[in-house]
Write a protein that holds these residues in place. Structure first.
Motif, PDB file in Angstrom:
ATOM      1  N   ILE A 167       0.857  -1.178   0.000  1.00 12.61           N
ATOM      2  CA  ILE A 167       0.000   0.000   0.000  1.00 12.61           C
ATOM      3  C   ILE A 167       0.897   1.233   0.000  1.00 12.61           C
TER       4      ILE A 167
ATOM      5  N   LEU B 140      -6.396   4.614   4.661  1.00 17.37           N
ATOM      6  CA  LEU B 140      -5.634   3.478   4.139  1.00 17.37           C
ATOM      7  C   LEU B 140      -5.125   2.597   5.280  1.00 17.37           C
ATOM      8  N   GLN B 141      -4.633   3.248   6.307  1.00 21.37           N
ATOM      9  CA  GLN B 141      -4.119   2.508   7.459  1.00 21.37           C
ATOM     10  C   GLN B 141      -5.224   1.679   8.109  1.00 21.37           C
TER      11      GLN B 141
ATOM     12  N   ASP C 166      -8.181   0.705   6.706  1.00 23.29           N
ATOM     13  CA  ASP C 166      -8.769  -0.284   5.804  1.00 23.29           C
ATOM     14  C   ASP C 166      -7.857  -1.484   5.558  1.00 23.29           C
ATOM     15  N   HIS C 167      -6.541  -1.261   5.619  1.00 23.62           N
ATOM     16  CA  HIS C 167      -5.600  -2.338   5.289  1.00 23.62           C
ATOM     17  C   HIS C 167      -4.810  -2.839   6.499  1.00 23.62           C
ATOM     18  N   SER C 168      -5.105  -2.303   7.674  1.00 22.18           N
ATOM     19  CA  SER C 168      -4.462  -2.750   8.923  1.00 22.18           C
ATOM     20  C   SER C 168      -2.941  -2.732   8.824  1.00 22.18           C
TER      21      SER C 168
END
Length: 230
Positions: free
Chosen positions: A12, A26-27, A29-31
């Motif tokens: 990402i 983003l952090q 949603d994508h862990s």
């Protein structure tokens, strides 16, 4: 083993001119805890969860959710990112990469090629996967740990004993941490030894070296012979 074999690909990414708000989403949603920052396709920094928390909570100012969102949507990543980040090359060994991550006290690092383009990221999860593979986690068997003089020939004697019982060795690793000078601790993962032969094998190993512990992974049982820390 090389970093390119264990790194996470399809990382990402975020652009330096994107907003902090986008990075937060983003952090979430994508862990992920660290996002590489690129400009014209090249790495220029990283933004971490700590950077984003500090950007969204200005010191000494109490904000509601809408006010915080408004602030983060107007702050560019280049203002809060960590520039000149620690990086790793894909042809680094995993041993080298693990040392870099641990000594730097970071949660991961971008993996870049010679043109500073992102080819992946190496995270703590990737490092743990590597370490698990080195211990033979997918083999049901046994582990012996023993302390012996740091001289050639001693490990070969134990290998010969294992072979006497038709055993196979999955991994052998050594550590010099917490042992007297001139000695080392050895960790040997084996399998294919018949359960009925384990007591005899254990006794013979004890006659050769100082046995520290024995673990039977199938039975989830362990015997500690020496209280020294592993």
């Amino acid at each position: 083993m090389l970093v390119e074999d264990w790194m996470t690909t399809g990382a990402i990414l975020i652009r330096a001119d994107d907003s902090v708000d986008r990075a937060i989403r983003l952090q979430r949603d994508h862990s992920v805890r660290m996002i590489p920052v690129v400009d014209e396709g090249k790495l220029v920094g990283v933004v971490t969860d700590k950077d984003l928390v500090q950007a969204s909570l200005p010191s000494g100012i109490a904000l509601n959710r809408e006010e915080a969102d408004d602030i983060t949507s107007n702050i560019k990543i280049r203002k809060v990112m960590t520039g000149s980040p620690i990086t790793i090359m894909p042809d680094h060994t995993m041993d080298e990469a693990t040392e870099i991550i641990l000594k730097s006290k970071i949660h991961g690092a971008p993996v870049i090629d010679e043109d500073k383009k992102i080819v992946g990221v190496l995270t703590l999860s990737d490092v743990l996967r590597f370490l698990m593979s080195m211990t033979g986690e997918d083999k049901i068997g046994y582990q012996f740990s023993f302390s012996l003089p740091d001289e050639s020939g001693y490990i070969a004697k134990i290998i010969d004993l294992v072979k006497e019982y038709n055993g196979r060795i999955w991994t052998i690793s050594c550590s010099y941490s917490g042992v007297p000078q001139g000695f080392r601790n050895v960790f040997m993962r084996i399998y294919d030894v018949a359960p009925k032969d384990i007591p005899d094998l254990t006794d013979k190993i004890k006659q050769k070296v100082k046995l520290r512990y024995f673990v039977d992974f199938k039975q989830d049982s362990r015997t500690i012979f020496d209280k020294q820390k592993s």
